[in-house]
Design an enzyme around this catalytic site. Structure first.
Site, PDB file in Angstrom:
ATOM      1  N   ARG A  36       9.759 -17.645 -42.127  1.00 40.65           N
ATOM      2  CA  ARG A  36       9.270 -16.279 -41.928  1.00 40.65           C
ATOM      3  C   ARG A  36      10.370 -15.251 -42.156  1.00 40.65           C
ATOM      4  NH1 ARG A  36       4.961 -18.134 -38.105  1.00 40.65           N
ATOM      5  NH2 ARG A  36       3.714 -16.376 -37.435  1.00 40.65           N
TER       6      ARG A  36
ATOM      7  N   ARG B 195     -10.552 -12.821 -31.899  1.00 37.11           N
ATOM      8  CA  ARG B 195     -10.005 -14.124 -31.499  1.00 37.11           C
ATOM      9  C   ARG B 195      -9.445 -14.065 -30.077  1.00 37.11           C
ATOM     10  NH1 ARG B 195      -5.310 -16.854 -35.108  1.00 37.11           N
ATOM     11  NH2 ARG B 195      -3.856 -15.691 -33.811  1.00 37.11           N
TER      12      ARG B 195
ATOM     13  N   ARG C  58       3.290  -7.873 -34.559  1.00 43.94           N
ATOM     14  CA  ARG C  58       3.378  -9.083 -35.400  1.00 43.94           C
ATOM     15  C   ARG C  58       3.109  -8.742 -36.858  1.00 43.94           C
ATOM     16  NH1 ARG C  58      -0.830 -12.313 -32.491  1.00 43.94           N
ATOM     17  NH2 ARG C  58      -0.544 -13.929 -34.062  1.00 43.94           N
TER      18      ARG C  58
ATOM     19  N   ARG D  51      -5.497 -16.177 -26.318  1.00 50.14           N
ATOM     20  CA  ARG D  51      -4.081 -16.348 -26.702  1.00 50.14           C
ATOM     21  C   ARG D  51      -3.278 -15.168 -26.188  1.00 50.14           C
ATOM     22  NH1 ARG D  51      -2.388 -18.377 -32.736  1.00 50.14           N
ATOM     23  NH2 ARG D  51      -0.775 -16.823 -32.494  1.00 50.14           N
TER      24      ARG D  51
ATOM     25  N   LYS E 251      -4.534 -18.843 -41.846  1.00 52.26           N
ATOM     26  CA  LYS E 251      -3.671 -19.854 -42.474  1.00 52.26           C
ATOM     27  C   LYS E 251      -3.714 -21.185 -41.737  1.00 52.26           C
ATOM     28  CE  LYS E 251       0.545 -17.803 -40.621  1.00 52.26           C
ATOM     29  NZ  LYS E 251       0.770 -18.715 -39.479  1.00 52.26           N
TER      30      LYS E 251
END
Ligand code: AMP
Length: 192
Positions: A89, A128, A145, A134, A14
């Site tokens: 969210r 990723r 998540r 991250r 996104k």
């Protein structure tokens, strides 16, 4: 002038698509995740507060997030529209955003949801994690998540579906291919 949201599970691309839509439509993209990460990096009080939630894959509390979004939407560069990425969210955040928009006599034009299968997302996010380091991209946190997305954010999507402004796009495929799908979906949603 477009006011829109992009919603999708972690790893659905996104952020990447939001940047592309923002360039194409000439509206500012606002990512709550990016704002939090910038604050974490700058070690601001907001960043220090947000980091403990982010590292655990939890949502930063609504009280913190909502005020941050209110401030950001009050800035002059959103006068020509905006694309919110990663907010709302929770259904409480939907109510809060409704209030902010009502105060400015504004409405959302389109809510775009990127869809993708959980196992595909876990694979992408683990990839990723290796590239970006991250701190919220390890498997346990990734799965948490995703669980939060299903438990909390799908109710957000359902609210916008009821209002008739939801458009869904398959997020699996090459980046350009998904961008084409997204832009086509936005154009047809706005034409309705
Ligand atoms: P993102 O880059 O959108 O995946 O966001 C990264 C992290 O920032 C999330 O896992 C949350 O900890 C936090 N965050 C971003 N947006 C929100 C939001 N709307 N509400 C609560 N926490 C958020």
């Amino acid at each position: 002038m477009t006011r829109m949201l992009i919603i999708g599970p972690p790893g659905s691309g996104k952020g990447t698509q939001a940047e592309r839509i923002s360039e194409r439509l000439g509206v500012v993209a606002i990512s709550t995740g990016d704002i939090f990460r910038a604050n974490v990096k700058g070690e601001t009080p907001l960043g220090i507060e947000a980091k403990k939630y982010m590292d655990a894959g939890d949502f930063v509390p609504d009280s913190v997030t909502n005020n941050m979004v209110r401030d950001r939407l009050g800035q002059s560069d959103v006068e020509n529209g905006f694309l919110l990425d990663g907010y709302p969210r929770t259904t409480a955040q939907v109510d809060y955003l409704d209030q902010i928009l009502a105060e400015g006599e504004q409405e959302l034009d389109v809510v775009l949801q990127l869809t993708a299968d959980d196992e595909e997302l876990v694979t992408r996010l683990l990839g990723r994690a290796k590239e970006t380091g991250r701190s919220d991209d390890n498997e346990a946190v990734i799965r948490h998540r995703l669980d939060l997305y299903h438990e909390q954010t799908e109710a957000v999507v359902a609210k916008y579906a009821e209002r008739g402004i939801l458009t869904q796009v398959d997020g699996i495929g090459g980046i350009d291919e998904v961008t084409d799908r997204v832009l086509t979906a936005i154009e047809s949603a706005k034409a309705v």
